[in-house]
Scaffold this motif. Sequence first.
Motif, mmCIF file in Angstrom:
data_model
loop_
_atom_site.group_PDB
_atom_site.id
_atom_site.type_symbol
_atom_site.label_atom_id
_atom_site.label_comp_id
_atom_site.label_asym_id
_atom_site.label_seq_id
_atom_site.Cartn_x
_atom_site.Cartn_y
_atom_site.Cartn_z
ATOM 1 N N SER A 187 0.829 -1.208 0.000
ATOM 2 C CA SER A 187 0.000 0.000 0.000
ATOM 3 C C SER A 187 0.861 1.254 0.000
ATOM 4 O O SER A 187 0.562 2.231 -0.706
ATOM 5 C CB SER A 187 -0.924 0.012 1.219
ATOM 6 N N GLU A 200 0.950 4.279 -2.852
ATOM 7 C CA GLU A 200 0.681 5.669 -2.518
ATOM 8 C C GLU A 200 1.863 6.582 -2.837
ATOM 9 O O GLU A 200 1.704 7.801 -2.934
ATOM 10 C CB GLU A 200 0.298 5.779 -1.042
ATOM 11 N N ALA A 204 -9.593 -0.223 -5.008
ATOM 12 C CA ALA A 204 -8.538 0.445 -4.251
ATOM 13 C C ALA A 204 -7.461 1.001 -5.176
ATOM 14 O O ALA A 204 -6.972 2.120 -4.986
ATOM 15 C CB ALA A 204 -7.929 -0.524 -3.244
ATOM 16 N N TRP A 262 -8.767 3.923 -7.221
ATOM 17 C CA TRP A 262 -8.888 5.080 -6.330
ATOM 18 C C TRP A 262 -7.561 5.836 -6.283
ATOM 19 O O TRP A 262 -7.522 7.066 -6.376
ATOM 20 C CB TRP A 262 -9.297 4.610 -4.937
ATOM 21 N N VAL A 263 -6.462 5.080 -6.152
ATOM 22 C CA VAL A 263 -5.136 5.704 -6.122
ATOM 23 C C VAL A 263 -4.786 6.295 -7.486
ATOM 24 O O VAL A 263 -4.266 7.417 -7.581
ATOM 25 C CB VAL A 263 -4.069 4.680 -5.687
ATOM 26 N N LYS A 323 -6.317 9.575 -8.072
ATOM 27 C CA LYS A 323 -5.650 10.643 -7.327
ATOM 28 C C LYS A 323 -4.321 11.016 -7.972
ATOM 29 O O LYS A 323 -3.868 12.166 -7.863
ATOM 30 C CB LYS A 323 -5.459 10.236 -5.864
ATOM 31 N N THR A 329 -13.429 0.345 -0.091
ATOM 32 C CA THR A 329 -12.324 1.287 -0.240
ATOM 33 C C THR A 329 -12.612 2.576 0.514
ATOM 34 O O THR A 329 -11.754 3.113 1.220
ATOM 35 C CB THR A 329 -12.090 1.610 -1.731
ATOM 36 N N THR A 330 -13.834 3.080 0.375
ATOM 37 C CA THR A 330 -14.216 4.317 1.048
ATOM 38 C C THR A 330 -14.119 4.168 2.563
ATOM 39 O O THR A 330 -13.641 5.072 3.274
ATOM 40 C CB THR A 330 -15.654 4.712 0.655
ATOM 41 N N GLN A 388 -10.342 3.984 3.578
ATOM 42 C CA GLN A 388 -9.657 5.261 3.452
ATOM 43 C C GLN A 388 -10.048 6.245 4.555
ATOM 44 O O GLN A 388 -9.356 7.235 4.776
ATOM 45 C CB GLN A 388 -9.945 5.878 2.074
ATOM 46 N N SER A 389 -11.143 5.983 5.256
ATOM 47 C CA SER A 389 -11.566 6.875 6.339
ATOM 48 C C SER A 389 -10.838 6.578 7.646
ATOM 49 O O SER A 389 -10.884 7.380 8.587
ATOM 50 C CB SER A 389 -13.071 6.748 6.565
#
Length: 328
Positions: free
Chosen positions: A55, A59, A115, A118-119, A122, A289-290, A293-294
């Motif tokens: 991970s 990122e 996931a 999502w990255v 971004k 995923t949401t 990520q929280s």
Amino acid sequence: MKILGISFGKVNANTDILVKEALYGCREAAPDAEISFVNTCKMNIGRCRGCGACSTQLEKGKDNVCIFKDDFQALEDQVREADCLIVGAPVYVLQPVGQYKDFVDRFSCRHDYSAITWVLDKRRTGEMPGDPDDFPMERFKKRTISYISVGGASTDNWTSMGTASLHLLGFPPMMKVMGNYNANSMGTIGNPYLDDNLIADMHTMGKRTVEGYNDDSAEFFQPAGKPAGVCPVCHQRLITILPGTTTVECPVCGIEGKLSIENDEIKVDFPQVQQDRARGTFAGLREHTTEIQSFGSICGPKIMANKEKLDKLMKERIKDFKDTIQNP
């Protein structure tokens, strides 16, 4: 087309036989396909250690490869290249052997479609470093898969979590499941080749796995004489009852349905809106995923606010454990 068969069972034993027979069915449906078979028994595939390196690398703008080097990578590469998969594992205690779970734990977290996208999203907006075009996008290729759970007991509840657990491999990368086969009763059958119907089912499931890849309308393989599934998505018969209601969940797909009894027969209705958010769908994966990520915004401040307390307690308990529990 590349087709891969994986057996987590003993070499040339029941699981090997059934996976290979399913591959013969694949060959019938795709005569020109490149077909490979792997037995994992002698492979060194260690457990996921929860280090988070995959991970962290993602990122930081890199590929999220596993930093621990054993035979995992070789098998992962073959799964990544495959278009169709047949996966079989023996069940000794209710669910597949541990090596299978070790592989899944390291594979699934790195191939979660939601996931990773999502990255990548971004990265495109500049919120995270790295070029999204540098990521190996074959991770997201279309794949179909069928599962074979192999057990000795004639009472199939001794293998009740076999095919259900096998599903853990396919849903993060959104593989389309074309067959679940609980090949129990091997203790009385003796050898798969002594059951013509079983071998025929393997061939049919292999063919259906290829057909599902070539035709989105191809139906899930439901073998004659085997009980149909309750969940319309994963076709498993497991349900989780939510106390005090008639609402139930599929523990594999995570979707809710309503239970009813008609003429002494239990039925469950899973609305389409629930089916559309099953774990193997992008919507279902994105929900997870949401949530994940929280965690940082919730746990980070909580831990920092209690850092001195936690440091003191950890130091005291580590010493106390050594002095009073480990060496009384």
